[in-house]
Design an enzyme around this catalytic site. Structure first.
Site, PDB file in Angstrom:
ATOM      1  N   THR A  33      44.119  60.945 -55.833  1.00  9.70           N
ATOM      2  CA  THR A  33      43.153  61.717 -56.626  1.00  9.70           C
ATOM      3  C   THR A  33      42.581  61.030 -57.864  1.00  9.70           C
ATOM      4  OG1 THR A  33      44.931  62.749 -57.899  1.00  9.70           O
ATOM      5  CG2 THR A  33      44.202  63.898 -55.894  1.00  9.70           C
ATOM      6  N   GLY A  62      50.029  46.169 -71.192  1.00 12.01           N
ATOM      7  CA  GLY A  62      51.033  45.918 -72.224  1.00 12.01           C
ATOM      8  C   GLY A  62      51.661  47.178 -72.782  1.00 12.01           C
ATOM      9  N   GLU A  96      56.866  63.348 -64.497  1.00 14.66           N
ATOM     10  CA  GLU A  96      55.898  63.954 -65.414  1.00 14.66           C
ATOM     11  C   GLU A  96      55.905  65.476 -65.288  1.00 14.66           C
ATOM     12  OE1 GLU A  96      52.190  62.077 -64.393  1.00 14.66           O
ATOM     13  OE2 GLU A  96      52.920  60.097 -64.997  1.00 14.66           O
TER      14      GLU A  96
END
Length: 189
Positions: A33, A62, A96
């Site tokens: 997505t 980084g 998450e």
């Protein structure tokens, strides 16, 4: 588009430091997505002047992955979880989602080409038993939350993104009203 980005950057710099860097965290499976609904939603929120976090838009080479993502989740007000057929195969997606649920964030699910009943955490031997339990709980919470269903072959992209943006706006207003009411109650007592 460049002007929009410049305005957003100026807005971010002008925000008081005690406010979160983003109001909305967009949780998604990139391979499914990122180039479609996640990016479209991010840009619609940006046009609506709602600071949002989408990994490929807010991070640069980084940056520490977990540090930045976890910080964005903990600092946001709302999470939008875009579920897709391969969502549950991603450790990052599940981490998450679990962090959003554990931190008490309001989560707006978008079920993109997948039904809530199809979402399952499988033991692929990549996660500990406690992580599988944690991820399973987060998936169950999301499955039991009213969300948007979207079929990419039949649905109208503009309609789902516009509707999701309106839901985010309404939710942010509700959160601010609740904070205001809490402050008022504290003043009275």
């Amino acid at each position: 588009m460049l002007n929009i980005i410049k305005r957003q950057m100026a807005y971010q710099k002008a925000r008081p430091t005690n406010q979160p860097a983003c109001d909305v965290f967009i949780n998604h499976r990139g391979i499914d997505t990122k180039r479609s609904i996640a990016s479209l939603l991010y840009h619609q929120l940006l046009l609506s002047r709602i600071p949002s976090f989408l990994d490929n838009k807010n991070m640069k080479p980084g940056d520490k992955l977990f540090e930045n993502i976890d910080s964005a989740i903990l600092g946001c007000k709302i999470g939008v979880a875009v579920f897709s057929p391969r969502y549950c195969q991603s450790y990052f997606c599940l981490h998450e989602l679990a962090l959003m649920m554990e931190s008490g964030k309001k989560v707006i699910p978008i079920f993109c080409d997948v039904k809530p009943s199809e979402l399952r955490v499988s033991d692929n031997k990549m996660c500990s038993g406690s992580e599988i339990k944690r991820f399973g709980y987060a998936i169950e919470e999301a499955k039991n939350t009213v969300g948007l269903a979207f079929n990419t072959t039949k649905g109208n992209w503009s309609d789902v993104v516009t509707y999701a943006t309106e839901l985010v706006k309404e939710s942010l207003i509700e959160i601010e009203n609740e904070k205001h009411a809490t402050r008022q109650a504290q003043i009275l007592y």
